[in-house]
Design a protein around this motif. Structure first.
Motif, PDB file in Angstrom:
ATOM      1  N   ARG A  61      24.656  -6.655  -1.839  1.00 19.15           N
ATOM      2  CA  ARG A  61      23.483  -5.790  -1.968  1.00 19.15           C
ATOM      3  C   ARG A  61      22.518  -6.061  -0.827  1.00 19.15           C
ATOM      4  O   ARG A  61      22.330  -7.201  -0.412  1.00 19.15           O
ATOM      5  CB  ARG A  61      22.774  -6.044  -3.291  1.00 19.15           C
ATOM      6  CG  ARG A  61      23.527  -5.540  -4.465  1.00 19.15           C
ATOM      7  CD  ARG A  61      22.649  -5.635  -5.669  1.00 19.15           C
ATOM      8  NE  ARG A  61      23.365  -5.185  -6.841  1.00 19.15           N
ATOM      9  CZ  ARG A  61      22.811  -4.974  -8.002  1.00 19.15           C
ATOM     10  NH1 ARG A  61      21.527  -5.188  -8.156  1.00 19.15           N
ATOM     11  NH2 ARG A  61      23.519  -4.573  -9.013  1.00 19.15           N
ATOM     12  N   ALA A  62      21.923  -4.999  -0.362  1.00 23.45           N
ATOM     13  CA  ALA A  62      20.941  -5.141   0.706  1.00 23.45           C
ATOM     14  C   ALA A  62      19.690  -5.814   0.155  1.00 23.45           C
ATOM     15  O   ALA A  62      19.122  -5.375  -0.832  1.00 23.45           O
ATOM     16  CB  ALA A  62      20.603  -3.785   1.288  1.00 23.45           C
ATOM     17  N   THR A  63      19.288  -6.876   0.788  1.00 24.79           N
ATOM     18  CA  THR A  63      18.078  -7.569   0.351  1.00 24.79           C
ATOM     19  C   THR A  63      16.925  -7.331   1.320  1.00 24.79           C
ATOM     20  O   THR A  63      15.837  -7.824   1.108  1.00 24.79           O
ATOM     21  CB  THR A  63      18.342  -9.084   0.236  1.00 24.79           C
ATOM     22  OG1 THR A  63      18.835  -9.567   1.477  1.00 24.79           O
ATOM     23  CG2 THR A  63      19.334  -9.366  -0.864  1.00 24.79           C
ATOM     24  N   ASP A  64      17.207  -6.558   2.364  1.00 22.13           N
ATOM     25  CA  ASP A  64      16.163  -6.246   3.340  1.00 22.13           C
ATOM     26  C   ASP A  64      15.225  -5.208   2.735  1.00 22.13           C
ATOM     27  O   ASP A  64      15.596  -4.079   2.491  1.00 22.13           O
ATOM     28  CB  ASP A  64      16.789  -5.704   4.621  1.00 22.13           C
ATOM     29  CG  ASP A  64      15.735  -5.354   5.664  1.00 22.13           C
ATOM     30  OD1 ASP A  64      14.608  -5.880   5.566  1.00 22.13           O
ATOM     31  OD2 ASP A  64      16.048  -4.549   6.553  1.00 22.13           O
ATOM     32  N   ARG A  65      13.995  -5.597   2.478  1.00 20.15           N
ATOM     33  CA  ARG A  65      13.043  -4.693   1.854  1.00 20.15           C
ATOM     34  C   ARG A  65      12.007  -4.206   2.862  1.00 20.15           C
ATOM     35  O   ARG A  65      10.973  -3.686   2.492  1.00 20.15           O
ATOM     36  CB  ARG A  65      12.381  -5.385   0.684  1.00 20.15           C
ATOM     37  CG  ARG A  65      13.457  -5.764  -0.349  1.00 20.15           C
ATOM     38  CD  ARG A  65      13.008  -6.255  -1.625  1.00 20.15           C
ATOM     39  NE  ARG A  65      12.529  -5.632  -2.770  1.00 20.15           N
ATOM     40  CZ  ARG A  65      12.956  -4.537  -3.390  1.00 20.15           C
ATOM     41  NH1 ARG A  65      13.882  -3.810  -2.874  1.00 20.15           N
ATOM     42  NH2 ARG A  65      12.446  -4.151  -4.516  1.00 20.15           N
ATOM     43  N   SER A  66      12.301  -4.344   4.153  1.00 21.26           N
ATOM     44  CA  SER A  66      11.330  -3.932   5.157  1.00 21.26           C
ATOM     45  C   SER A  66      11.191  -2.414   5.228  1.00 21.26           C
ATOM     46  O   SER A  66      10.175  -1.916   5.699  1.00 21.26           O
ATOM     47  CB  SER A  66      11.724  -4.481   6.532  1.00 21.26           C
ATOM     48  OG  SER A  66      12.976  -3.960   6.926  1.00 21.26           O
ATOM     49  N   ASN A  67      12.206  -1.673   4.762  1.00 16.07           N
ATOM     50  CA  ASN A  67      12.141  -0.216   4.808  1.00 16.07           C
ATOM     51  C   ASN A  67      11.673   0.398   3.491  1.00 16.07           C
ATOM     52  O   ASN A  67      11.690   1.613   3.346  1.00 16.07           O
ATOM     53  CB  ASN A  67      13.513   0.364   5.160  1.00 16.07           C
ATOM     54  CG  ASN A  67      13.907   0.041   6.580  1.00 16.07           C
ATOM     55  OD1 ASN A  67      13.045  -0.116   7.433  1.00 16.07           O
ATOM     56  ND2 ASN A  67      15.187  -0.090   6.829  1.00 16.07           N
ATOM     57  N   VAL A  68      11.272  -0.416   2.551  1.00 14.84           N
ATOM     58  CA  VAL A  68      10.832   0.087   1.257  1.00 14.84           C
ATOM     59  C   VAL A  68       9.422   0.642   1.380  1.00 14.84           C
ATOM     60  O   VAL A  68       8.526   0.008   1.942  1.00 14.84           O
ATOM     61  CB  VAL A  68      10.867  -1.034   0.188  1.00 14.84           C
ATOM     62  CG1 VAL A  68      10.287  -0.564  -1.126  1.00 14.84           C
ATOM     63  CG2 VAL A  68      12.284  -1.522   0.000  1.00 14.84           C
ATOM     64  N   VAL A  69       9.247   1.853   0.876  1.00 15.85           N
ATOM     65  CA  VAL A  69       7.935   2.481   0.883  1.00 15.85           C
ATOM     66  C   VAL A  69       7.369   2.380  -0.529  1.00 15.85           C
ATOM     67  O   VAL A  69       7.961   2.879  -1.485  1.00 15.85           O
ATOM     68  CB  VAL A  69       8.025   3.969   1.313  1.00 15.85           C
ATOM     69  CG1 VAL A  69       6.661   4.629   1.232  1.00 15.85           C
ATOM     70  CG2 VAL A  69       8.615   4.079   2.700  1.00 15.85           C
ATOM     71  N   VAL A  70       6.239   1.746  -0.665  1.00 21.11           N
ATOM     72  CA  VAL A  70       5.608   1.577  -1.965  1.00 21.11           C
ATOM     73  C   VAL A  70       4.735   2.795  -2.238  1.00 21.11           C
ATOM     74  O   VAL A  70       3.885   3.162  -1.421  1.00 21.11           O
ATOM     75  CB  VAL A  70       4.764   0.286  -2.004  1.00 21.11           C
ATOM     76  CG1 VAL A  70       4.073   0.146  -3.346  1.00 21.11           C
ATOM     77  CG2 VAL A  70       5.634  -0.918  -1.707  1.00 21.11           C
ATOM     78  N   VAL A  71       4.971   3.433  -3.379  1.00 24.37           N
ATOM     79  CA  VAL A  71       4.184   4.592  -3.775  1.00 24.37           C
ATOM     80  C   VAL A  71       3.209   4.114  -4.856  1.00 24.37           C
ATOM     81  O   VAL A  71       3.623   3.618  -5.895  1.00 24.37           O
ATOM     82  CB  VAL A  71       5.083   5.723  -4.318  1.00 24.37           C
ATOM     83  CG1 VAL A  71       4.244   6.897  -4.769  1.00 24.37           C
ATOM     84  CG2 VAL A  71       6.096   6.132  -3.275  1.00 24.37           C
ATOM     85  N   PRO A  72       1.918   4.264  -4.619  1.00 24.65           N
ATOM     86  CA  PRO A  72       0.939   3.758  -5.586  1.00 24.65           C
ATOM     87  C   PRO A  72       0.955   4.587  -6.869  1.00 24.65           C
ATOM     88  O   PRO A  72       1.323   5.758  -6.874  1.00 24.65           O
ATOM     89  CB  PRO A  72      -0.397   3.895  -4.855  1.00 24.65           C
ATOM     90  CG  PRO A  72      -0.174   4.973  -3.858  1.00 24.65           C
ATOM     91  CD  PRO A  72       1.269   4.882  -3.464  1.00 24.65           C
ATOM     92  N   ASP A  73       0.553   3.951  -7.954  1.00 27.26           N
ATOM     93  CA  ASP A  73       0.463   4.627  -9.251  1.00 27.26           C
ATOM     94  C   ASP A  73      -0.863   5.344  -9.444  1.00 27.26           C
ATOM     95  O   ASP A  73      -1.046   6.052 -10.431  1.00 27.26           O
ATOM     96  CB  ASP A  73       0.636   3.615 -10.388  1.00 27.26           C
ATOM     97  CG  ASP A  73       2.053   3.079 -10.459  1.00 27.26           C
ATOM     98  OD1 ASP A  73       2.972   3.768  -9.998  1.00 27.26           O
ATOM     99  OD2 ASP A  73       2.233   1.966 -10.979  1.00 27.26           O
ATOM    100  N   THR A  74      -1.778   5.165  -8.528  1.00 30.40           N
ATOM    101  CA  THR A  74      -3.089   5.803  -8.668  1.00 30.40           C
ATOM    102  C   THR A  74      -2.963   7.305  -8.461  1.00 30.40           C
ATOM    103  O   THR A  74      -2.110   7.765  -7.698  1.00 30.40           O
ATOM    104  CB  THR A  74      -4.077   5.225  -7.640  1.00 30.40           C
ATOM    105  OG1 THR A  74      -3.543   5.410  -6.330  1.00 30.40           O
ATOM    106  CG2 THR A  74      -4.327   3.745  -7.888  1.00 30.40           C
ATOM    107  N   PRO A  75      -3.813   8.097  -9.116  1.00 31.90           N
ATOM    108  CA  PRO A  75      -3.735   9.552  -8.958  1.00 31.90           C
ATOM    109  C   PRO A  75      -4.087   9.979  -7.530  1.00 31.90           C
ATOM    110  O   PRO A  75      -4.878   9.337  -6.851  1.00 31.90           O
ATOM    111  CB  PRO A  75      -4.775  10.084  -9.947  1.00 31.90           C
ATOM    112  CG  PRO A  75      -5.133   8.950 -10.829  1.00 31.90           C
ATOM    113  CD  PRO A  75      -4.791   7.693 -10.102  1.00 31.90           C
TER     114      PRO A  75
END
Length: 97
Positions: A61-75
């Protein structure tokens, strides 16, 4: 699967084949007996295909999380959607603000 597991699988298919023989002796060539016999034959064919197929190495499994885009839960800011057509909910209404 290990060699032992394949041996056990083949032994179990052999037992199934014996059970189908007993069903055939009792019920003859009933459609259900023919289907079960066909299923056992297909199982045997599928297991034998493993002899010719090399095992696929397990993919890490890929463990590289540098390309992960975090989407906030705020409206989101409602002004982002001002004037946008809301398809599926009756379309854009010009008199709404």
């Amino acid at each position: 699967m290990t060699t032992t597991e394949f041996t056990e699988l083949r032994r179990t298919i052999g037992q199934l084949r014996q059970c189908v023989g007993a069903l055939r002796a009792k019920y003859g060539e009933a459609p259900a007996v023919r289907r079960i016999a066909n299923d056992v034959e297909r199982l045997e064919i599928d297991v034998n295909e493993f002899d010719d197929t090399p095992p696929v190495p397990q993919q890490a499994r890929a463990t590289d999380r540098s390309n992960v885009v975090v989407v906030p839960d705020t409206p989101y800011d409602p002004s982002l959607w001002h004037g946008a057509d809301d398809e599926g909910v009756g379309g854009y209404q010009r008199d709404q603000r």
